[in-house]
Design an enzyme around this catalytic site. Sequence first.
Site, short mmCIF file in Angstrom:
data_model
loop_
_atom_site.label_atom_id
_atom_site.label_comp_id
_atom_site.label_asym_id
_atom_site.label_seq_id
_atom_site.Cartn_x
_atom_site.Cartn_y
_atom_site.Cartn_z
CG ASP A 78 -0.32 0.07 2.52
OD1 ASP A 78 0.89 0.33 2.57
OD2 ASP A 78 -1.00 -0.11 3.54
CB SER A 79 0.30 4.60 -1.14
OG SER A 79 -0.84 5.07 -0.44
N GLY A 80 0.78 3.82 2.14
CA GLY A 80 0.95 4.47 3.43
C GLY A 80 -0.13 5.51 3.70
N GLY A 81 -0.82 5.93 2.66
CA GLY A 81 -1.80 7.01 2.81
C GLY A 81 -2.90 6.66 3.80
CD GLN A 117 -9.92 7.29 -1.88
OE1 GLN A 117 -11.06 7.25 -1.41
NE2 GLN A 117 -8.91 6.56 -1.38
CG ASP A 151 -5.88 -5.39 1.64
OD1 ASP A 151 -6.52 -4.64 0.88
OD2 ASP A 151 -5.54 -5.05 2.78
CG HIS A 188 -9.09 -23.02 10.09
ND1 HIS A 188 -9.52 -24.25 9.67
CD2 HIS A 188 -10.19 -22.21 10.05
CE1 HIS A 188 -10.81 -24.20 9.40
NE2 HIS A 188 -11.24 -22.97 9.63
#
Lengths: 382, 382
Positions: free
Chosen positions: B89-92, B186, B263, B332
């Site tokens: 991810d970009s950290g944003g 967005q 994710d 699991h």
Amino acid sequence: MHWQKDAQCGQARAGWLHTRHGSVPTPTFMPVGTVGTVKGITMDNVRATGAGIVLGNTYHLMLRPTAERVQRLGGLHRMMDWPGPILTDSGGFQVMSLGPLRKMDEDGVTFRSHIDGSSHRLTPESSTDIQYKLDATITMAFDECPALPATKDVLEASMERSMRWAARSREAFIARPGYGQFGIVQGGTEQDLRERSALALRKIGFEGYAIGGLAVGEGQELMFSTLDYTTPMLPEDQPRYLMGVGTPDDLLGAVMRGCDMFDCVMPSRAGRTARAYTERGTLNLRNARFAEDTRPISPEDDSPMAGRYSRAYLHHLFRANEMLGPMLLTLHNLAYYQRLMRQIRAAIVAGTLEQTAAELRQNWAKGDWSEDEWPMPRYQQG
Amino acid sequence: MHWQKDAQCGQARAGWLHTRHGSVPTPTFMPVGTVGTVKGITMDNVRATGAGIVLGNTYHLMLRPTAERVQRLGGLHRMMDWPGPILTDSGGFQVMSLGPLRKMDEDGVTFRSHIDGSSHRLTPESSTDIQYKLDATITMAFDECPALPATKDVLEASMERSMRWAARSREAFIARPGYGQFGIVQGGTEQDLRERSALALRKIGFEGYAIGGLAVGEGQELMFSTLDYTTPMLPEDQPRYLMGVGTPDDLLGAVMRGCDMFDCVMPSRAGRTARAYTERGTLNLRNARFAEDTRPISPEDDSPMAGRYSRAYLHHLFRANEMLGPMLLTLHNLAYYQRLMRQIRAAIVAGTLEQTAAELRQNWAKGDWSEDEWPMPRYQQG
């Protein structure tokens, strides 16, 4: 259960322990699976390190999940998915260490659970019954283990009670093919007490003999000198188990004094606190000097993690408090202990144990490999 | 990097994502490897669940061990021993959630580390550079992700800034064969803002498109209705990644609305707190009713732990606070998520997704298998 000797080198013996749950080469180190799990590692990986037999703790298991429940779940082997042999201790040593929470009498010990304070009782009969319910391959006699130093009077009275308890334990043991029970020699560091204890146990007759009451604060020198006279008191054709020992150097010295089996929480506990065992002594992977060390922990690692993880990555995992740090280092340390036992066994068979021992000790003393000594090429990105 | 479509069923797509680090069937769920490890599981076991691609967090990694150090250690793949594709991810998003610890301006974000309070700065350029140093297979554009609910003015200003940042991120991205960069749509739950955002990103041009700003408190219904109009705005021949989602039911619904990649920390986090995902919904293994349940978690498990551990054993491990509980249940749950994705993919290819979806939902609603429904024989000690 049957122990077969393959080779001897000085007092050290190489053999095989044949059990209902498989055969194990000796000398052997047994990882400690306290409460039905070796902390931080799957049994698959315990097996992958080369371990052939593991230990379970009667004290912990009787409290949680209880022996009755383990039995209903098919026994400890089935419950924890470990088809190999399991040795269980008798609970005696751990109940001892509860201090004021326990009360001892001639019949047994009453104690309070460290979990919820509930009251429990262990006797030679109940300890043996619990180990039966756990389906232990090797059952230990219930004994009393005094802390050292102790006066001779205390050691003598304690040893004599342990021998009466050993007889009651044997009486309570249900013999089954491939299963066995070990008696435990007590007597502290007093040769005549050890002698009387060994004789008493041999008279009762067990499938193997443990040496208890050592590694409780007496130091390596006194432990070794006690072993020097104790192991010759035990049958030549049966396995000898030195309980709760120890460092790699302890194991080496004890094998050279005729011991065949060992257990200790040291490698797994150290693995959870970033301490790595290697051919060059221990490394503390939290140390800043490992932050960019791209080498694996040891060039001699042959475990499932060999060559895959850098010291820098492990350093990072411990610094970030990630579970994978303890997981990987427990695997590494248990693998090191098994590798050491294989090396020692091979040297016994080859008749070169003295030389191997000198080399092992020399390398432990050297400390971490220098860049020049590192035997593998080092790859960097680029 | 190249995405190839194999089949379509309604809006749902089955395909393959081909990268420098291997190919991954889609739809795909990416386990979250926050700081260079998927918590509580080795990468071997992540692979064994069927996972093909994992996620890393720029925010966590830039603080510890730092992007520069990861680069010197050979990149994230080498460091964590995962040769497969990695998306970072970009950290944003994570910087956003720091609240008062961060300050945003047109150029980027200044924030304080949650570890030691030190000051750091992320911009589209530095985020892209960090992801380059980590050697991310898929780099995410740096964006701003407003919390919902938010006024349309706030959403619009934020989206427009994110689009300026997307252009700067693309500018900073160094193209390499088999690597790629995704833009992030967005606009909250406003259709016209999503439309403008998608258009802006397509004009810049990326190897894939993510849908951000969802699963931040708006609820499943609003998330689905937003997806209904957003995915058709994205290129047919490129992968679509719905960020931070979600429950099994969320994944199913999102795939049916044209999303390909996901994710979420849910399956691994739940695994650490005794919550098991199954074909019959979730089970809390700490619950007393599992104390003597000798069944495995699910009869449909096909993971490396299939059939080996009883619910009772897992219950015991969690009650005793043993690491192996979280370790096994993380495995699991990740295996369940991968199994679900395989099932969904097979249904897309077979053209039977509607029917499969109905069955999956019906089973989730049923709750745990009753004794009568349990399809396997139950063995007890005998």
